[in-house]
Design an enzyme around this catalytic site. Sequence first.
Site, PDB file in Angstrom:
ATOM      1  N   GLU A 100       0.826  -1.225   0.000  1.00 52.44           N
ATOM      2  CA  GLU A 100       0.000   0.000   0.000  1.00 52.44           C
ATOM      3  C   GLU A 100       0.852   1.263   0.000  1.00 52.44           C
ATOM      4  O   GLU A 100       0.758   2.089   0.912  1.00 52.44           O
ATOM      5  CB  GLU A 100      -0.897   0.015   1.252  1.00 52.44           C
ATOM      6  CG  GLU A 100      -1.800  -1.177   1.411  1.00 52.44           C
ATOM      7  CD  GLU A 100      -2.523  -1.181   2.770  1.00 52.44           C
ATOM      8  OE1 GLU A 100      -2.133  -0.420   3.679  1.00 52.44           O
ATOM      9  OE2 GLU A 100      -3.476  -1.954   2.923  1.00 52.44           O
ATOM     10  N   GLY A 142       2.010   4.972  -0.567  1.00 53.17           N
ATOM     11  CA  GLY A 142       1.374   6.267  -0.819  1.00 53.17           C
ATOM     12  C   GLY A 142       2.460   7.275  -1.134  1.00 53.17           C
ATOM     13  O   GLY A 142       2.758   7.591  -2.282  1.00 53.17           O
ATOM     14  N   ARG A 143       3.129   7.724  -0.059  1.00 52.94           N
ATOM     15  CA  ARG A 143       4.160   8.751  -0.179  1.00 52.94           C
ATOM     16  C   ARG A 143       5.224   8.414  -1.239  1.00 52.94           C
ATOM     17  O   ARG A 143       5.608   9.270  -2.024  1.00 52.94           O
ATOM     18  CB  ARG A 143       4.846   8.916   1.172  1.00 52.94           C
ATOM     19  CG  ARG A 143       5.812  10.077   1.209  1.00 52.94           C
ATOM     20  CD  ARG A 143       6.672  10.054   2.475  1.00 52.94           C
ATOM     21  NE  ARG A 143       5.995   9.691   3.671  1.00 52.94           N
ATOM     22  CZ  ARG A 143       5.552  10.540   4.602  1.00 52.94           C
ATOM     23  NH1 ARG A 143       5.736  11.839   4.447  1.00 52.94           N
ATOM     24  NH2 ARG A 143       4.962  10.093   5.681  1.00 52.94           N
ATOM     25  N   ARG A 150       2.750  19.973   6.787  1.00 52.83           N
ATOM     26  CA  ARG A 150       3.779  19.093   7.345  1.00 52.83           C
ATOM     27  C   ARG A 150       4.826  19.793   8.221  1.00 52.83           C
ATOM     28  O   ARG A 150       5.154  19.282   9.293  1.00 52.83           O
ATOM     29  CB  ARG A 150       4.451  18.264   6.237  1.00 52.83           C
ATOM     30  CG  ARG A 150       3.452  17.436   5.412  1.00 52.83           C
ATOM     31  CD  ARG A 150       4.115  16.402   4.525  1.00 52.83           C
ATOM     32  NE  ARG A 150       4.668  15.322   5.309  1.00 52.83           N
ATOM     33  CZ  ARG A 150       5.935  15.214   5.612  1.00 52.83           C
ATOM     34  NH1 ARG A 150       6.804  16.100   5.183  1.00 52.83           N
ATOM     35  NH2 ARG A 150       6.350  14.216   6.356  1.00 52.83           N
ATOM     36  N   TYR A 203       4.565  18.345  11.903  1.00 50.70           N
ATOM     37  CA  TYR A 203       5.586  17.349  12.268  1.00 50.70           C
ATOM     38  C   TYR A 203       6.972  17.966  12.382  1.00 50.70           C
ATOM     39  O   TYR A 203       7.955  17.235  12.482  1.00 50.70           O
ATOM     40  CB  TYR A 203       5.669  16.241  11.217  1.00 50.70           C
ATOM     41  CG  TYR A 203       4.351  15.677  10.765  1.00 50.70           C
ATOM     42  CD1 TYR A 203       3.582  14.878  11.616  1.00 50.70           C
ATOM     43  CD2 TYR A 203       3.879  15.922   9.483  1.00 50.70           C
ATOM     44  CE1 TYR A 203       2.378  14.357  11.183  1.00 50.70           C
ATOM     45  CE2 TYR A 203       2.677  15.393   9.044  1.00 50.70           C
ATOM     46  CZ  TYR A 203       1.932  14.615   9.911  1.00 50.70           C
ATOM     47  OH  TYR A 203       0.751  14.107   9.482  1.00 50.70           O
ATOM     48  N   CYS A 225      -1.870  33.627  10.633  1.00 51.19           N
ATOM     49  CA  CYS A 225      -1.642  34.191  11.961  1.00 51.19           C
ATOM     50  C   CYS A 225      -1.325  33.114  12.986  1.00 51.19           C
ATOM     51  O   CYS A 225      -2.106  32.868  13.920  1.00 51.19           O
ATOM     52  CB  CYS A 225      -2.868  34.986  12.386  1.00 51.19           C
ATOM     53  SG  CYS A 225      -3.294  36.174  11.133  1.00 51.19           S
ATOM     54  N   GLU A 226      -0.229  32.436  12.791  1.00 51.60           N
ATOM     55  CA  GLU A 226       0.248  31.397  13.708  1.00 51.60           C
ATOM     56  C   GLU A 226       1.771  31.399  13.618  1.00 51.60           C
ATOM     57  O   GLU A 226       2.316  31.414  12.504  1.00 51.60           O
ATOM     58  CB  GLU A 226      -0.214  29.998  13.267  1.00 51.60           C
ATOM     59  CG  GLU A 226      -1.685  29.804  13.164  1.00 51.60           C
ATOM     60  CD  GLU A 226      -2.283  29.077  14.360  1.00 51.60           C
ATOM     61  OE1 GLU A 226      -1.537  28.671  15.261  1.00 51.60           O
ATOM     62  OE2 GLU A 226      -3.514  28.950  14.365  1.00 51.60           O
ATOM     63  N   TYR A 270       0.714  14.004   1.012  1.00 50.26           N
ATOM     64  CA  TYR A 270       0.274  14.644   2.257  1.00 50.26           C
ATOM     65  C   TYR A 270       0.480  16.158   2.188  1.00 50.26           C
ATOM     66  O   TYR A 270       0.793  16.811   3.183  1.00 50.26           O
ATOM     67  CB  TYR A 270       0.994  14.030   3.472  1.00 50.26           C
ATOM     68  CG  TYR A 270       0.848  12.521   3.508  1.00 50.26           C
ATOM     69  CD1 TYR A 270      -0.399  11.948   3.752  1.00 50.26           C
ATOM     70  CD2 TYR A 270       1.919  11.672   3.233  1.00 50.26           C
ATOM     71  CE1 TYR A 270      -0.562  10.568   3.744  1.00 50.26           C
ATOM     72  CE2 TYR A 270       1.767  10.291   3.222  1.00 50.26           C
ATOM     73  CZ  TYR A 270       0.524   9.749   3.479  1.00 50.26           C
ATOM     74  OH  TYR A 270       0.362   8.390   3.467  1.00 50.26           O
TER      75      TYR A 270
HETATM   76  N1  LLP Z   1      -1.599   1.947   4.562  1.00 51.39           N
HETATM   77  C1  LLP Z   1      -2.100   2.400   5.730  1.00 51.39           C
HETATM   78  C2  LLP Z   1      -2.994   1.538   6.491  1.00 51.39           C
HETATM   79  C3  LLP Z   1      -1.744   3.674   6.197  1.00 51.39           C
HETATM   80  O1  LLP Z   1      -2.239   4.110   7.354  1.00 51.39           O
HETATM   81  C4  LLP Z   1      -0.874   4.493   5.428  1.00 51.39           C
HETATM   82  C5  LLP Z   1      -0.491   5.833   5.875  1.00 51.39           C
HETATM   83  C6  LLP Z   1      -0.396   3.973   4.202  1.00 51.39           C
HETATM   84  C7  LLP Z   1      -0.767   2.697   3.817  1.00 51.39           C
HETATM   85  C8  LLP Z   1       0.522   4.751   3.312  1.00 51.39           C
HETATM   86  O2  LLP Z   1       1.722   5.038   3.915  1.00 51.39           O
HETATM   87  P1  LLP Z   1       2.880   5.736   3.046  1.00 51.39           P
HETATM   88  O3  LLP Z   1       3.322   4.744   1.997  1.00 51.39           O
HETATM   89  O4  LLP Z   1       2.321   6.944   2.439  1.00 51.39           O
HETATM   90  O5  LLP Z   1       3.937   6.028   4.033  1.00 51.39           O
HETATM   91  N2  LLP Z   1       0.445  12.722   7.114  1.00 51.39           N
HETATM   92  C9  LLP Z   1       1.696  12.042   7.423  1.00 51.39           C
HETATM   93  C10 LLP Z   1       1.669  10.593   6.952  1.00 51.39           C
HETATM   94  C11 LLP Z   1       0.539   9.797   7.553  1.00 51.39           C
HETATM   95  C12 LLP Z   1       0.530   8.383   7.054  1.00 51.39           C
HETATM   96  C13 LLP Z   1      -0.713   7.676   7.480  1.00 51.39           C
HETATM   97  N3  LLP Z   1      -0.857   6.332   6.986  1.00 51.39           N
HETATM   98  C14 LLP Z   1       2.839  12.829   6.810  1.00 51.39           C
HETATM   99  O6  LLP Z   1       2.611  13.863   6.182  1.00 51.39           O
HETATM  100  O7  LLP Z   1       4.014  12.463   6.973  1.00 51.39           O
END
Ligand code: LLP
Length: 426
Positions: free
Chosen positions: A279, A281-282, A318, A322, A347-348, A376
Site C-alpha cells: 500500500e 502512498g508517499r 507538514r 511534524y 496568523c500562527e 500529504y
Molecule cells: N496503509 C495504511 C494503512 C496507512 O495508514 C498508510 C499511511 C499507508 C498505507 C501509506 O503510507 P505511506 O506509503 O504513504 O507512508 N500525514 C503524514 C503521513 C501519515 C501516514 C498515514 N498512513 C505525513 O505527512 O508524513
Amino acid sequence: MEEAFSSHFYYRNGRLFVEEVPVKEIAQKVGTPVYIYSKKAILDKLSQYREAFSDYPTLICYAVKANSNLSILELLKEEGLGLDIVSGGELYRGLKAGFSPEKIVYAGVGKTDGELSDAINAGILSFNVESLMELEVLNELAGKLGKKANVSIRINPDVNPKTHPYISTGLRKSKFGIDMEDAPGAFRLAEKLENLNLVGIHCHIGSQIMDVSPYREAVEKTVELVFKLEKEGIKLQHIDIGGGLGIKYRPEDQPPHPSQLAQMVVPIVKQTGLKLIIEPGRSLIGEAGILLSQVIFLKDKGDKHFIIIDAGMNDLLRPAMYNAYHHIIPAEKKEKKITADIVGPICETGDFFALDRQIDAVERGDYLAVMSAGAYGFSMASNYNTRPRAAEVLVDGENFHVIRQRETYEDIIKPELTAVNKESER
Ligand code: LLP
C-alpha cells in the site's frame, strides 16, 4: 541541465523546469500557490515498484490519503493499480475514478455504519478490520444487506519503524490494529461469523521509513501467525504489508529503493504461497510534486530575515505539524544567498516552511518551490484563515493541465449559504 533535487525537476540556464515546462510559466498562467506534479516522476516510481515485485504475485494498492486528486487516481487506475482507502469519501473518489471494487482495501479504526454499508454494497476486496467490535458490526451490517463482506485482520506487530512518532502506527501503544496476543481470537471470530469471508492479514507499521529492517520483523511476525492459523485450519488468501517507504526530503537523504523492500519481504511471504498486497502512498507520489509559491514581502528584524510567501500552513501542513523538513529552491537561481525564515501569511507562529535556512536571495515577486510536496500536501490542506485551497497542475512532457482549479471565496462559503437557505425554508 542540472538535476534539481529529484528526477524530472531540473535547472536549465538557471530556470527551474518540471519535465519540459518552466515552473514560472505555470505560475504566470495558473497563479500561486500551486501544486505541480510530474506525470513521468509518478510513472517512473511505479515502474520501480512493478519491477521490484515482478517475481511474486503482488497487488499494489495506492494509499489514496497521500494524494487523492481524481486525475492522479485515474492515472493510477489506468496503470492497473488497486487502492487503499480509509474513509467513505475515499471510496467515493476511488469508484468515481473507475477503480474496480475488487482491488480496494479499506483500513481505519473508526469506520461508521454508513461507510461500512457503502463498502459492503460496493463489494470491496477487503475490510482491514481493526477491532473485535468492528468485526461484529460488519457481520451484522452485511447480514442486513444480504451480502458477505471480505475481511482481513489488521494486526499490530509491535515493531518500531524508527520514524516520527506521529506516523508510527505499528507500536503496541498506538490505536491501530489488534495486538498479537489477541489476533488469533480475532481470526477465529471472523472465520465463525457467517456474513464474513476471511481473506487476509494486514499490517502497516508506519510512514517515511528510511531503513527497511523493521519490515522484516513485522512480516516475520505476520507469517508466523499465518502458519499458526493454518494449523488450526484457518486459510487466508493474501498478506497485506501496508505502505510506509520513505522518500527524499533533505538533499542528503537516501531513501530505500522499492527493490530493497521486495528483497526483504518477498522471500518471507513466499514461504506461505499467499498473494502479496502493498500500500505505497508517499513513495509513489511524494517526490513527484512541488508546491510553488510567490514571495510577497521581505522583512528584516535586525539581523533576522523573513521571506513571506503566498503559501501557508493551510496549503502544506507538514512543517507545522511534524516539524518536517522540506527542501526549498528558487524558480530562478540567484547569485547571492541569505539566511532567512521562510514563512506563510497565516496568523500562527507555526506557519513556517523553513527556519534559518540558507537560500538564494529572492526578491518580492520571485517564486520558490517547496520540494517533495506531492504526498500529504494538498490532501491535508484546509481553508484556515478563509484561504482558498491551491490549484493543482499535472505536467506531461511539454504540456500541463490544471487538475484542480484554485478555490474561490464563493466555493468556501457555499455550504454555509446553502445551510442558511435551508434553515429559512423551515
Ligand atoms: N496503509 C495504511 C494503512 C496507512 O495508514 C498508510 C499511511 C499507508 C498505507 C501509506 O503510507 P505511506 O506509503 O504513504 O507512508 N500525514 C503524514 C503521513 C501519515 C501516514 C498515514 N498512513 C505525513 O505527512 O508524513
